[in-house]
Design an enzyme around this catalytic site. Structure first.
Site, mmCIF file in Angstrom:
data_model
loop_
_atom_site.group_PDB
_atom_site.id
_atom_site.type_symbol
_atom_site.label_atom_id
_atom_site.label_comp_id
_atom_site.label_asym_id
_atom_site.label_seq_id
_atom_site.Cartn_x
_atom_site.Cartn_y
_atom_site.Cartn_z
ATOM 1 C CD GLU A 1 -1.583 -2.518 1.183
ATOM 2 O OE1 GLU A 1 -0.501 -2.799 1.796
ATOM 3 O OE2 GLU A 1 -2.962 -3.447 1.503
ATOM 4 C CG HIS B 1 -10.559 -7.480 5.810
ATOM 5 N ND1 HIS B 1 -9.690 -7.987 6.634
ATOM 6 C CD2 HIS B 1 -10.518 -7.946 4.326
ATOM 7 C CE1 HIS B 1 -9.091 -8.100 6.454
ATOM 8 N NE2 HIS B 1 -8.630 -8.140 4.710
#
Lengths: 320, 328
Positions: free
Chosen positions: B64, B133
Site C-alpha cells: 500500500e 476489514h
C-alpha cells in the site's frame, strides 16, 4: 571514464559551492538568522555532485532532510534556498517549507523531505510517469543509511524491479542515522547487496571520490535510459558535522575517526588531482573560491534583505 | 438520446466515471491490488483492462505504501493517477504517503507542487469481516489539512463526485461503502460533474434535521419513512464531502427545524459526527430546541460474529427513537 579538465573544474566548483553554502548556513544559524534546524552536508559533497553531474536538467531527483547539497548540485538557486532557510517570502516555498522542503520542478528537484525515506515512493512514481509517457528521463532517489532501513524502500525496489522503472536508488551511507552509528542498527555486509533479491544490480562507490560516483551513477543512468530498469548504489562517505546544526557530533564517535575521514576530504582530493594532473594553479583555485564565496555571500544578502511572509499568507497553498 | 430514468448500481456508476475520465484524458490511469485482471475485489473495475490495456489498468503488488507513493510521484509530474486501496483499513499502511507527503506537498512547496491524485478506498461493516476489514476511517483523513474527503451515497453522486475528484488538482480520498455497491439509482447518460462542498438534501422536511453520510444515508431515509407515519416530517442532508464541508446548508436546515441528529458509520469517539455536530451547534445555537444528538459506531473494534457486529452500527430504529425523544 576519462573526465575532461573542464568537467573536473565544474565538479570542483559545485562541491565548493555546497561547502561554502553549508558553512554560511552554520554561521547564520549561530547568529540566529536561521531558526529551526538545518542538516549540514559538509563532507558528503562528492555524492551529490558526482551523481548530478551525469543527469540532465530534465531528469529528476528526490532528496532528504540533508538536502542542500542535492538541490545545489541539481541546479537549485542558492538565493531562493537561503531565503527559504531564513523563512522569507522570496524563498523557494515562500517560507512555508524551510531547510527540509526545497522544491524546484523546472530544475528537476521533486523535493527534499523531512521523513527519512520519504522521497523514495514519489521517485518510483515519477519514474512510472516517465515510463508511461515514453520519454527517456531518469530519477535519482537519494536516501541515507537511515532511509535504507525504511520499509518503503523495499516496496519501491520491488515495484521498480518488476516494472523495470528508470529510477536509481542512491544510498548515501554517511555512517550515522541521526546519532547512531549505522553498523549498530544495520544488518548485512553492505546496503548495496540488498538489491540482489530484487534482481537488479547493486554497487558500492567511493562516496568521497566524485569521479567514482560519477562513473558509477553514469552507468546506472545509461541502464535506466535504455529501459533496463533500476540500480541500487551505495556511496560510502562521512558526515563531518553532527546530525543537525545544533549537534556537535562528538559524543557517538571518536575525534580520530573524524580526522581520518577529513584526510580523505572529497574537495581537497579533487583539488590535488587537478593540481597534479591538470596543472591547475593556486591562483586559479583562489579565483574559484572567491567566485563561490561571493555567490554565497550574495545569497545571504538576498535572504537578509527579503521580506518575511505576511501572517495572512498562512492559509494560502493548502489547496489549489 | 438519453434514456430517461436509466438505472445503474453504484459499482456501475463508478466504473462509468473511471471509463469516461480515461477516455477524456490520456494521463488518467488506474492501479491497485486486483484492479486489472480480477476487476477489483468488489468488481468495480471489471472490463476496464480489456478496454484500456495493462498500461492504464495495472495490478500492483500488495504494497500500500508504494501504491500511494508511486501515485504521488506520477501526480507530481502531472499525471492523474487513480489508485485503489482495497479496504479502508489497509490505507493505514500508506499513512506516511497520504498524510506526510500527498497532503502537504503543495503547502511545503509554497504552491510549486500539485498532487492531483485520487485514492479510492472503502468503508463499512456488515460482512462479518472483523476488525481489519470493516472500519470507516473518514474522520482520520478529514482531520488532515490538504486532503479532500468524499463520501458518495448514491450512484448519481458517486459518478459525478468521482469525475470531479479525478479532475481535482489536490489529493482526494474517495471512500465507497462496500455494502452498497449493488444499490441502484438514476444516472443520466449525459455528462455531469458534482462540485465538492455542496451538500445534497435527500429529503425535505421541517421538524428535525438528520445529517447522514455514506452508508448512513439510506439508513436515515428509512428512518424518516417510519417517522412520517408518526407525523414527523424529517429532513435528511448528505454533506457528500466532509472536506470541503458545506456548513451553510447544514446550519440553514437546523435553523429551520431546531433539532439535529448526526449519523456516520465511523466510531463515535472523536468522529466525523463530532465535527458536524459542532458546526451546527455553533452555527444554529440560538435556534436549537434540543441538544444535538450524534450516532456512530460504538467505540470498539469491529467484531466478527453477527450478533456482536449487528449492534455496533447505528440503525433506522435508533434514529427514529432519538428523533422522537428530541421532539418530545
Amino acid at each position: 571514464m576519462e573526465l575532461s579538465k573542464e568537467k573536473l573544474l565544474t565538479m570542483y566548483q559545485d562541491m565548493l559551492t555546497i561547502r561554502r553554502f553549508e558553512e554560511m548556513v552554520f554561521e547564520t544559524y549561530r547568529n540566529g538568522q536561521i531558526r529551526g534546524i538545518a542538516h549540514l552536508y559538509i563532507g558528503e559533497e562528492a555524492v551529490a555532485v558526482g551523481a548530478c553531474s551525469v543527469l540532465r536538467r530534465d531528469d529528476y531527483i528526490t532528496s532528504t532532510h540533508r538536502g542542500h547539497g542535492h538541490c545545489i548540485a541539481k541546479g537549485g538557486d542558492v538565493n531562493l534556498m537561503m531565503a527559504e532557510l531564513m523563512g522569507k517570502r522570496t524563498g523557494y516555498s515562500k517560507g512555508k517549507g524551510g531547510s527540509m522542503h526545497i522544491f524546484d520542478r523546472e530544475a528537476g528537484i521533486l523535493g527534499a523531505n523531512g521523513i527519512v525515506g520519504g522521497g523514495i515512493g514519489m521517485a518510483v512514481g515519477a519514474a512510472l510517469a516517465i515510463k508511461k509517457r515514453k520519454t527517456d528521463q531518469v530519477v535519482v532517489a537519494f536516501f541515507g543509511d537511515g532511509g535504507a532501513n525504511q520499509g518503503v524502500l523495499y516496496e519501491g525496489m520491488n515495484l521498480a524491479g518488476v516494472w523495470s522503472l528508470p529510477v536509481i536508488f542512491l544510498c548515501e551511507n554517511n555512517h550515522f542515522g541521526e546519532f547512531t552509528p549505522y553498523r549498530t542498527v544495520t544488518s548485512g555486509e553492505s546496503i548495496a547487496l540488498r538489491s540482489t533479491g530484487f534482481g537488479f544490480p547493486g554497487v558500492r562507490a567511493d562516496g568521497n571520490d566524485v569521479c567514482d560516483v560519477a562513473e558509477t551513477v553514469g552507468q546506472a543512468v545509461e541502464r535506466a535510459r535504455q529501459g533496463q530498469g533500476p540500480t541500487l548504489i551505495e556511496c560510502v562517505t562521512y558526515r563531518y558535522f553532527g546530525h543537525h546544526s545544533g549537534d556537535p557530533g562528538v559524543r557517538y564517535r571518536s575525534k580520530e575517526e573524524i580526522e581520518q575521514w577529513k584526510s580523505r576530504d572529497p574537495i581537497e582530493s579533487l583539488g590535488r588531482t587537478l593540481m597534479e594532473n591538470w596543472d591547475v594553479s593556486a591562483d586559479e583555485f583562489e579565483r574559484i573560491d572567491e567566485k563561490v564565496t561571493n555567490k554565497i555571500k550574495e545569497a545571504v544578502e538576498f535572504g537578509l534583505e527579503s521580506p518575511l511572509p505576511d501572517p495572512n499568507e498562512v492559509t494560502a497553498d493548502v489547496y489549489a | 438520446m438519453s434514456t430517461p430514468n436509466r438505472q445503474l448500481t453504484i459499482a456501475q456508476a463508478i466504473r462509468e466515471a473511471l471509463r469516461e475520465e480515461m477516455l477524456r484524458d490520456p494521463e488518467v490511469f488506474l492501479m491497485g491490488e486486483e484492479v486489472a485482471g480480477h476487476g477489483g475485489v468488489f468488481q468495480v473495475t471489471v472490463g476496464l483492462l480489456d478496454e484500456f490495456g495493462p498500461e492504464r489498468v495495472t495490478d500492483t503488488p500488495i504494497s500500500e505504501a508504494i501504491i500511494v507513493g508511486a501515485g504521488i510521484g506520477a501526480a507530481m509530474l502531472g499525471m492523474r493517477p487513480v489508485v485503489e486501496i482495497m479496504f479502508g483499513d489497509f490505507s493505514m499502511l500508506a499513512m506516511d504517503q497520504i498524510v506526510n507527503q500527498a497532503a502537504k506537498l503543495r503547502y511545503m512547496s509554497g504552491g510549486r507542487i500539485s498532487v492531483p491524485l485520487t485514492i479510492r478506498t472503502t468503508l463499512g461493516a456488515g460482512r462479518s469481516s472483523a476488525a481489519q476489514h470493516s472500519q470507516s476511517l473518514q474522520a482520520i483523513f478529514a482531520h488532515i489539512p490538504g486532503l479532500k474527503v468524499v463520501l458518495p451515497s448514491t450512484p448519481y453522486d458517486a459518478k459525478g463526485l468521482l469525475k470531479t475528484a479525478i479532475r481535482d488538482p489536490d489529493p482526494v480520498i474517495f471512500i465507497e461503502d462496500k455494502m452498497s455497491y449493488s444499490e441502484k439509482g438514476n444516472v443520466p447518460e449525459e455528462e455531469y460533474l458534482i462540485p465538492f462542498g455542496v451538500a445534497d438534501i435527500k429529503r425535505h422536511g421541517k421538524d428535525i434535521t438528520v445529517i447522514a453520510t455514506s452508508s448512513m444515508v439510506p439508513v436515515a431515509l428509512a428512518a424518516t419513512d417510519t417517522l412520517a407515519q408518526q407525523g414527523v416530517d424529517a429532513e435528511v442532508i448528505d454533506p457528500r464531502t466532509l472536506v470541503p464541508l458545506d456548513a451553510q446548508t447544514l446550519i440553514t436546515s437546523v435553523k429551520k427545524t431546531g433539532r439535529a441528529i448526526i449519523v456516520d458509520e465511523g466510531c463515535l469517539g472523536y468522529g466525523a459526527t463530532a465535527e458536524l455536530a459542532s458546526v451546527v451547534a455553533e452555527g444554529a445555537f440560538d435556534y436549537l430546541q434540543a441538544p444535538v444528538k450524534r450516532l456512530g459506531a460504538m467505540n470498539v473494534p469491529l467484531p466478527y460474529s453477527h450478533p456482536l457486529e449487528s449492534v455496533i452500527i447505528p440503525t433506522s430504529k435508533q434514529i427514529v427513537e432519538h428523533a422522537l425523544a428530541l421532539l418530545a
